[in-house]
Design an enzyme around this catalytic site. Sequence first.
Site, PDB file in Angstrom:
ATOM      1  N   HIS A 101       0.828  -1.205   0.000  1.00  0.00           N
ATOM      2  CA  HIS A 101       0.000   0.000   0.000  1.00  0.00           C
ATOM      3  C   HIS A 101       0.866   1.261   0.000  1.00  0.00           C
ATOM      4  CE1 HIS A 101      -2.501   2.892   2.606  1.00  0.00           C
ATOM      5  NE2 HIS A 101      -2.755   3.102   1.331  1.00  0.00           N
ATOM      6  N   HIS A 149     -16.466  -1.042  -5.784  1.00  0.00           N
ATOM      7  CA  HIS A 149     -15.637  -2.231  -5.546  1.00  0.00           C
ATOM      8  C   HIS A 149     -16.301  -3.475  -6.102  1.00  0.00           C
ATOM      9  CE1 HIS A 149     -13.975   0.551  -2.671  1.00  0.00           C
ATOM     10  NE2 HIS A 149     -12.917  -0.218  -2.601  1.00  0.00           N
ATOM     11  N   ARG A 191     -23.161  15.054  -8.847  1.00  0.00           N
ATOM     12  CA  ARG A 191     -21.916  14.386  -8.508  1.00  0.00           C
ATOM     13  C   ARG A 191     -21.907  14.276  -6.988  1.00  0.00           C
ATOM     14  NH1 ARG A 191     -18.335  11.309  -6.853  1.00  0.00           N
ATOM     15  NH2 ARG A 191     -16.207  11.392  -7.661  1.00  0.00           N
ATOM     16  N   CYS A 198     -18.165  20.152 -12.667  1.00  0.00           N
ATOM     17  CA  CYS A 198     -17.374  19.136 -11.992  1.00  0.00           C
ATOM     18  C   CYS A 198     -15.939  19.198 -12.522  1.00  0.00           C
ATOM     19  CB  CYS A 198     -17.985  17.765 -12.274  1.00  0.00           C
ATOM     20  SG  CYS A 198     -16.986  16.396 -11.692  1.00  0.00           S
ATOM     21  N   TYR A 212      -8.833  15.911  -6.503  1.00  0.00           N
ATOM     22  CA  TYR A 212      -9.092  17.226  -7.097  1.00  0.00           C
ATOM     23  C   TYR A 212      -7.846  18.111  -7.132  1.00  0.00           C
ATOM     24  CZ  TYR A 212     -13.977  15.863  -7.030  1.00  0.00           C
ATOM     25  OH  TYR A 212     -15.151  15.198  -7.233  1.00  0.00           O
TER      26      TYR A 212
END
Length: 557
Positions: A129, A154, A228, A274, A409
């Site tokens: 990870h 997922h 969104r 967005c 973002y």
Amino acid sequence: MSLRWKIFWEMRQRSQIPSLQVMVRNYNTCKECSTEKKYGSSKNIKNPMLYTTCIAVAASVLGISYYTLKYKRNVYAFNTTQNIKYGQLQKDMKTFTLEEVGKHDSKEKGIWVTFGQGVYDITEFVDKHPGGSSKIMMAAGGSIDPFWMMFANHNTSEIHSLLESMRIGNISEEDAKSNKSNLYDPYANEPVRHKALKINGNKPFCAEPSPSLLVESFLTPVPFFYVRNHLPVPEIELKDYTLELAIEGTTKKTLDFKALNKYEKRTITAAVMCGGNRRSEMSKVKQLKGINWNVGAVGNATWTGVRLCDVLKDLGVNEDAFNHVQFEGYDLDPSGMPYGASIPISKAIDPRADVILAYEMNGETLSQDHGFPVRVIVPGVVGARNVKWLSKINISKEESQSQWQQGDYKGFSPSTTWNNVDFNKSPAIQEMPVVSAICDPQDTDTIEIKNGKIQVKGYAWSGGGRKIIRVDVTNDKGKTWHTADLTEDLQANEGRHWSWSLWNVELPVDKKSREVEIWAKAVDSSYNVQPESFNNIYNIRGLLCNAYHKIKVQLKQ
Ligand SMILES: *[C@@H]1O[C@H](CO)[C@@H](O)[C@H](O)[C@H]1NC(C)=O
Ligand SMILES: *[C@@H]1O[C@H](CO)[C@@H](O)[C@H](O)[C@H]1NC(C)=O
Ligand SMILES: *[C@@H]1O[C@H](CO)[C@@H](O)[C@H](O)[C@H]1NC(C)=O
Ligand SMILES: *[C@@H]1O[C@H](CO)[C@@H](O)[C@H](O)[C@H]1NC(C)=O
Ligand SMILES: *[C@@H]1O[C@H](CO)[C@@H](O)[C@H](O)[C@H]1NC(C)=O
Ligand SMILES: CC(=O)N[C@H]1CO[C@H](CO)[C@@H](O)[C@@H]1O
């Protein structure tokens, strides 16, 4: 080591699985935020028992949360005959009690998690990870089910296969059953949406209107305005609504909806876009991670509410002592952490920036999907900072520490990869760059020639209140540019052009050609212009997708 493990590791060694890139939401270390304390016995939320239980279960397992896997699609093609029954009972496997699973919560003892009736040893996985193991450690010894219910992306066969490759056993049926009752679907009470929306993601809900519908009207009707969401839509009763105001280190105050309304009512017109609008075009350059938006993750509306600067003034904020205004929403992640974002204080406090705490959209009460009862509208700034279901405003020296401000973002060099990305090195996106899109016709459409011409329509917009001064359109790859006619908000003051401009143009075409390629680019009042191609603005998250819009259409003969 089980057979599947072996195959998995052999494949890894041969680099057929290109380092299992795990993107984990950089959850802040859990603030000592009991959801109880923060949300006052969840009184704003229907179904409080289920919700709290879900959060409580989830809180113990958040670490594993939200990872998406980067791999080649064919990685698991090595055993297609094997029908992977993820999370289901495997008769040939050892049974573990939940108590046993719970003991495996450290590197030394091994790190186990459960999903459905499956028990998984993720010890080695944790090591891979890139965000470090500390976050994942919070998942150790618990179930990942509630998390996957919240982030249903997922739910793909690839991720199931990966999970199954770490399977070590099953939990008893009784144990599995007893935990089923905890699995409240946090999306069970989402609002009803208009069928015309093209859904890009269900849980959380993300959808956009068709491009031609978008340019039909200057004002985007609420049911067609893109949505969104980042988390389940919270259900809030107006009578229970509270907004917390805080100045870091000093003041704390709570307003109810009535108290908010004592400030002067203001209406502004602003487009909201967005950060990932038009991502589907950028994704053609190289693989990237994000929802596959077409050109419709934008809308133009009127927003009515109170000005943030009025509220801050009343609160007695000394703007020189602080740098940021943080917002939090009532939408919560599995650990009970809210959606959050911040904007610079200079923007928040400037009356000319027109930042609004909005309770109406197009003259009607805000809809549930768009932030009922109150959302922030920060005109000219990326949609992600326009926090919906506003629960808190915090005046601070620091930016919001939320994942969406710190670990998402943001823009990067085209050469930055998931292996070397450092989210600390890029600033959070605020004002958006100049952009335009062709909405009618759409790519691959067949259209009619009228008097030797074709008609083309679209929108253009720039962040920071910059006006669109020109839109250029070509159908001969730039040999000849035609200037489009603009329809804009004529009332807007200099530097406060928050709404989009719609444009249309007639392009002369050669009757003999069967196909034409149309390009559009906009120029804003700072003479910023869109880049020609996506190649050199590609970034791994697929944000700021503002290259020329290029489409190909067939001509009706
Ligand atoms: C593929 O799956 C089948 C059925 O489960 C199994 O018998 C076989 O050993 C697997 N092959 C490999 C390479 O894992
Ligand atoms: C199952 O539920 C029990 C009781 O609610 C809880 O203590 C335990 O942590 C849960 N186990 C998992 C794996 O979620
Ligand atoms: C996962 O996907 C399957 C099929 O696509 C669907 O039946 C199932 O309900 C989904 N599960 C969740 C938790 O969304
Ligand atoms: C955006 O919507 C507002 C509200 O209807 C409208 O006044 C304005 O003209 C629109 N802007 C454009 C350029 O269409
Ligand atoms: C305000 O922000 C600061 C800095 O991020 C944080 O330490 C503090 O807890 C926040 N206050 C509230 C009330 O959320
Ligand atoms: C509930 C159940 O059937 N669990 C099974 C899990 O696998 C072990 C080992 O084969 C079985 O003994 C259990 O019965």
